[in-house]
Write an enzyme that holds these catalytic residues in place. Sequence first.
Site, PDB file in Angstrom:
ATOM      1  N   ARG A 238       0.904  -1.067  -0.004  1.00  0.00           N
ATOM      2  CA  ARG A 238       0.011  -0.052  -0.192  1.00  0.00           C
ATOM      3  C   ARG A 238       1.027   1.351  -0.027  1.00  0.00           C
ATOM      4  O   ARG A 238       2.135   1.069   0.663  1.00  0.00           O
ATOM      5  CB  ARG A 238      -0.768   0.125   1.183  1.00  0.00           C
ATOM      6  CG  ARG A 238      -2.185  -0.922   1.149  1.00  0.00           C
ATOM      7  CD  ARG A 238      -3.227  -0.576  -0.087  1.00  0.00           C
ATOM      8  NE  ARG A 238      -4.302  -1.256   0.150  1.00  0.00           N
ATOM      9  CZ  ARG A 238      -4.259  -2.425  -0.627  1.00  0.00           C
ATOM     10  NH1 ARG A 238      -3.390  -2.776  -1.701  1.00  0.00           N
ATOM     11  NH2 ARG A 238      -5.594  -3.275  -0.941  1.00  0.00           N
ATOM     12  N   GLU A 267      -2.313   7.432  -5.039  1.00  0.00           N
ATOM     13  CA  GLU A 267      -2.809   6.727  -6.188  1.00  0.00           C
ATOM     14  C   GLU A 267      -4.385   6.807  -6.579  1.00  0.00           C
ATOM     15  O   GLU A 267      -4.709   6.794  -7.891  1.00  0.00           O
ATOM     16  CB  GLU A 267      -2.316   5.049  -6.108  1.00  0.00           C
ATOM     17  CG  GLU A 267      -3.155   4.589  -5.175  1.00  0.00           C
ATOM     18  CD  GLU A 267      -2.735   3.151  -5.296  1.00  0.00           C
ATOM     19  OE1 GLU A 267      -1.737   2.687  -5.163  1.00  0.00           O
ATOM     20  OE2 GLU A 267      -3.696   2.112  -5.543  1.00  0.00           O
TER      21      GLU A 267
END
Length: 341
Positions: A238, A267
Amino acid sequence: MTTLQTAVFDTKPYDRESLQRAASNGEIEWRFVDWRLSAETAAAAQGAQAICIFVNDRADRACLEALASLDVKHIALRCAGYNGVDIAAATELGLSVTRVPAYSPYAVAEHAVALLLALNRKIPRASNRVHDLNFSLNGLVGFDLHGKTAGILGTGRIGRVAAQILRGFGMKVLAFDVVPSHEWAKEYGVIYTDAQTLARECEVISLHTPLTPETYHIIRRETLELMKPGTILINVSRGALIDTKALIAALKSGRLGGVGLDVYEEEEGVFFEDLSGQILQDDELARLLTFPNVLITAHLAFLTREAVAEIARVTVANLVAFATGQPFLPGTTLNAQSQLQ
Ligand code: NAD
């Protein structure tokens, strides 16, 4: 036969194909939408009893309240990580939540290793050169992985496979996990250590912990300063495990040998989208893309045929279980069914 209406958020063509294939008996009526779930877009679930979401959908309390007011009762995450869902709020509002905890650890671990090999042996740069009829080898020197030390942060399903692959290369593997797997480590010759020693002693570090309050920015300025000059850092877990600002500073100083990222702190709204032809608004991502020793893929470590089929199989099985009042598949529930009664 009852048909379960299910709204699928952030749908990509392969989701549509794999979910439809896994539910070929018409037990689920799919409503595929391209956009991501948030409090603002939850209305798209109107009329659905269940929704199916992915890594960058955001089911915070406001969103969950909107879903509950529409009478949505089940959330099927078609991924392993569940940091995007407020599980406590979902439970309180009577929504069951399932995920796909383990579809193919091989897909993700193999991608981490793909990034490592590509970075170390400078494959993208070498390939681009050859396409430009530049057959020079200047600046393309890598190093043997054999005999070097790799550090695996998080030895769950994916971290263990990554460690095993790297042991296969003849690397010494150090590991850190809050819940170590001593039997496994003994079998594969992996050595557990503390996080600081791991940061200090490895030529390659690969991150495999989930994103939790404890692992948020687990790689930050202090950790990066401990690392040996030339260390290659890989993150397929992550984005927010790494403090991006600190990473950019470490890259600018020239200390890091390479960084391979399949995930990025910011993101959401960028990864999975085709933004070619647009102006990139994220200055940190833009800076990362200028480093010759940074390799970024857009959250595709999971994307193998086997993983996609397994994700669809488990997701559909849980949706059918929800529709028919059967128990969910073992290990896939994020709030026990009994908590919701
Ligand atoms: P897992 O639950 O099997 O393993 C996670 C490990 O991390 C566990 O052993 C746990 O004890 C350890 N851990 C938790 N907190 C820690 C801490 N503070 N310090 C050290 N170790 C800690 O999970 P997994 O299936 O191996 O997946 C790991 C992560 O990979 C997922 O949470 C997800 O975020 C990410 N992932 C990414 C992709 C992708 O496509 N890029 C795909 C699947 C999973």
